[in-house]
Design an enzyme around this catalytic site. Sequence first.
Site, PDB file in Angstrom:
ATOM      1  N   ASP A 174      29.709  61.964  57.994  1.00 31.99           N
ATOM      2  CA  ASP A 174      29.889  60.768  57.189  1.00 31.99           C
ATOM      3  C   ASP A 174      29.868  62.027  55.739  1.00 31.99           C
ATOM      4  O   ASP A 174      29.015  62.035  55.459  1.00 31.99           O
ATOM      5  CB  ASP A 174      28.977  60.262  57.388  1.00 31.99           C
ATOM      6  CG  ASP A 174      29.451  58.528  56.126  1.00 31.99           C
ATOM      7  OD1 ASP A 174      30.837  58.614  55.917  1.00 31.99           O
ATOM      8  OD2 ASP A 174      28.618  57.509  56.225  1.00 31.99           O
ATOM      9  N   LYS A 233      28.433  43.864  46.628  1.00 30.05           N
ATOM     10  CA  LYS A 233      29.368  45.156  46.621  1.00 30.05           C
ATOM     11  C   LYS A 233      30.918  44.054  45.486  1.00 30.05           C
ATOM     12  O   LYS A 233      31.622  44.865  45.350  1.00 30.05           O
ATOM     13  CB  LYS A 233      30.287  44.943  47.988  1.00 30.05           C
ATOM     14  CG  LYS A 233      29.641  45.890  49.240  1.00 30.05           C
ATOM     15  CD  LYS A 233      30.408  45.467  50.031  1.00 30.05           C
ATOM     16  CE  LYS A 233      29.455  46.268  51.617  1.00 30.05           C
ATOM     17  NZ  LYS A 233      29.214  47.475  51.385  1.00 30.05           N
ATOM     18  N   HIS A 281      35.738  52.309  54.405  1.00 32.77           N
ATOM     19  CA  HIS A 281      34.355  52.505  54.043  1.00 32.77           C
ATOM     20  C   HIS A 281      33.599  51.173  53.465  1.00 32.77           C
ATOM     21  O   HIS A 281      34.685  50.153  53.106  1.00 32.77           O
ATOM     22  CB  HIS A 281      33.866  53.388  53.429  1.00 32.77           C
ATOM     23  CG  HIS A 281      33.952  55.416  54.010  1.00 32.77           C
ATOM     24  ND1 HIS A 281      32.758  55.500  53.738  1.00 32.77           N
ATOM     25  CD2 HIS A 281      35.273  55.538  54.370  1.00 32.77           C
ATOM     26  CE1 HIS A 281      33.717  56.903  54.764  1.00 32.77           C
ATOM     27  NE2 HIS A 281      34.617  56.809  54.799  1.00 32.77           N
ATOM     28  N   ASN A 317      32.590  51.300  58.930  1.00 35.31           N
ATOM     29  CA  ASN A 317      31.808  52.155  58.843  1.00 35.31           C
ATOM     30  C   ASN A 317      31.432  50.617  58.395  1.00 35.31           C
ATOM     31  O   ASN A 317      31.143  49.885  57.253  1.00 35.31           O
ATOM     32  CB  ASN A 317      31.894  53.172  57.992  1.00 35.31           C
ATOM     33  CG  ASN A 317      32.702  54.394  58.072  1.00 35.31           C
ATOM     34  OD1 ASN A 317      33.446  54.418  58.227  1.00 35.31           O
ATOM     35  ND2 ASN A 317      32.611  55.411  56.660  1.00 35.31           N
ATOM     36  N   ASP A 353      26.880  50.503  57.867  1.00 34.30           N
ATOM     37  CA  ASP A 353      25.454  51.096  57.688  1.00 34.30           C
ATOM     38  C   ASP A 353      24.233  50.130  57.513  1.00 34.30           C
ATOM     39  O   ASP A 353      23.345  50.332  57.852  1.00 34.30           O
ATOM     40  CB  ASP A 353      25.169  52.722  56.625  1.00 34.30           C
ATOM     41  CG  ASP A 353      24.381  52.885  56.975  1.00 34.30           C
ATOM     42  OD1 ASP A 353      22.915  52.725  57.430  1.00 34.30           O
ATOM     43  OD2 ASP A 353      23.901  54.405  56.236  1.00 34.30           O
TER      44      ASP A 353
HETATM   45  P1  13P Z   1      27.951  50.437  53.762  1.00 36.57           P
HETATM   46  O1  13P Z   1      27.345  50.396  52.751  1.00 36.57           O
HETATM   47  O2  13P Z   1      29.016  49.062  54.153  1.00 36.57           O
HETATM   48  O3  13P Z   1      27.663  50.171  54.852  1.00 36.57           O
HETATM   49  O4  13P Z   1      28.977  51.401  54.268  1.00 36.57           O
HETATM   50  C1  13P Z   1      28.798  52.158  54.651  1.00 36.57           C
HETATM   51  C2  13P Z   1      29.762  52.922  55.058  1.00 36.57           C
HETATM   52  O5  13P Z   1      30.943  52.934  53.999  1.00 36.57           O
HETATM   53  C3  13P Z   1      29.124  54.956  55.288  1.00 36.57           C
HETATM   54  O6  13P Z   1      30.086  55.690  55.127  1.00 36.57           O
HETATM   55  O1  G3H Z   2      28.080  55.632  52.506  1.00 37.94           O
HETATM   56  C1  G3H Z   2      27.025  55.964  52.967  1.00 37.94           C
HETATM   57  C2  G3H Z   2      26.171  55.714  53.522  1.00 37.94           C
HETATM   58  O2  G3H Z   2      25.026  54.201  54.589  1.00 37.94           O
HETATM   59  C3  G3H Z   2      24.995  56.993  54.307  1.00 37.94           C
HETATM   60  O3  G3H Z   2      24.169  56.673  53.771  1.00 37.94           O
HETATM   61  O4  G3H Z   2      23.908  58.966  52.578  1.00 37.94           O
HETATM   62  O5  G3H Z   2      22.000  57.072  52.706  1.00 37.94           O
HETATM   63  O6  G3H Z   2      22.487  58.245  54.736  1.00 37.94           O
HETATM   64  P1  G3H Z   2      22.768  57.442  53.513  1.00 37.94           P
HETATM   65 ZN    ZN Z   3      31.055  55.512  53.331  1.00 34.53          ZN
END
Ligand code: 13P
Ligand code: G3H
Ligand code: ZN
Length: 347
Positions: A82, A191, A218, A262, A264
């Site tokens: 990622d 967001k 994303h 995506n 996270d």
């Molecule tokens: P979120 O922060 O909305 O979960 O997006 C995660 C992401 O795009 C990781 O690449």
């Molecule tokens: O796009 C970012 C993802 O949420 C990953 O986050 O770089 O803190 O692991 P991170």
């Molecule tokens: Zn991302």
Amino acid sequence: MLMTTKPMFELAYSGGFAVGAFNVNNMEITQGIIEACAAEKSPLILQISKGARKYANMVYLKAIIDAAVKEHPELPIAIHLDHGDTVDLVNTCLKDGFTSVMIDGSHHAYEENIKLTAEAAKAAHAAGVPVEAELGQLGGIEEDVVGLSAEDYAKNMGKFLTDPKQAADFWKRSGCDSLAVAIGTSHGAFKFKHEAKLAFDRVEEIMKTCPGLPLVMHGSSSVPKEFLDLINKYGGNMPNAMGVPEDQIHMAVTKYGVCKVNIDTDLRMALTAKIREVFATKPGEFDPRNYLGPGREAIVGMVKRKLHMLNCAGKAEAVVKQWEKAGKPVPSFYARKCCAPTAAAVA
Ligand code: 13P
Ligand code: G3H
Ligand code: ZN
């Protein structure tokens, strides 16, 4: 079964579903995602950021993921980098056995983004691995990259969204296999300031200028109210957090060519909400299993909910068939010791 994202996107593009790409940082998060996907018979992408590699140490993450793959041979699983930022990192991930990589040159000037992506694509394709690129700029962590405050970014957002004509040129010249597009989403839990709205007209235009190109969203967490409320109730402080409404993601996935979504932040929120709840309601608790366990359970529930939103529950078998139909060898997370070309080079 470990595979690339190619068969997943081949089916998703016109199949009215998208594959969830979930960020993994530790054992509990990985187990929660896998348990949900196994229960829902869903293909999945486990994605690892540079930060996750640093936090967990790839040797440990690899072993955890390898265990998941062994435990669920029926599940189509891709291991994805990622937001890779250098060709060196891409090469390291290829050596580590990743089956998909992202090179994110979106913060560079346009020609520089093409050059970086093309270089990454050359290395990845030689190893049979597809490449995701990014064009346009998301908000959230990427606001820092463009050097604007969240407010100024929001005011000027039109400028940062992916340009459909440029996308066609970028696709042709960079050789990427899928494209992350900026359509109003952003990373993290904050967001939107007022109304959440995505630029679906851009997606429609990009689909016209780039027919057949799998698109990636994303920043697609929804910041579900019940988890936000739990966090704030039990000592957290996340005022005015707002995500992308689930119905808008469902529409992007069922109506347009969005093949990868995506997530996270929502996993982080599920885990954090439950840990906070345990700490607040049982102040004497100090056994990590008794707070990480409920956190992991919450991730299972969160991922199941996502799989239905993405319409990819029940698609595992079809994806496995698509992968086998193409006669692809199953890449082993451990077997690939170097980037030597494999027979599975993506077209
Ligand atoms: P979120 O922060 O909305 O979960 O997006 C995660 C992401 O795009 C990781 O690449
Ligand atoms: O796009 C970012 C993802 O949420 C990953 O986050 O770089 O803190 O692991 P991170
Ligand atoms: Zn991302």
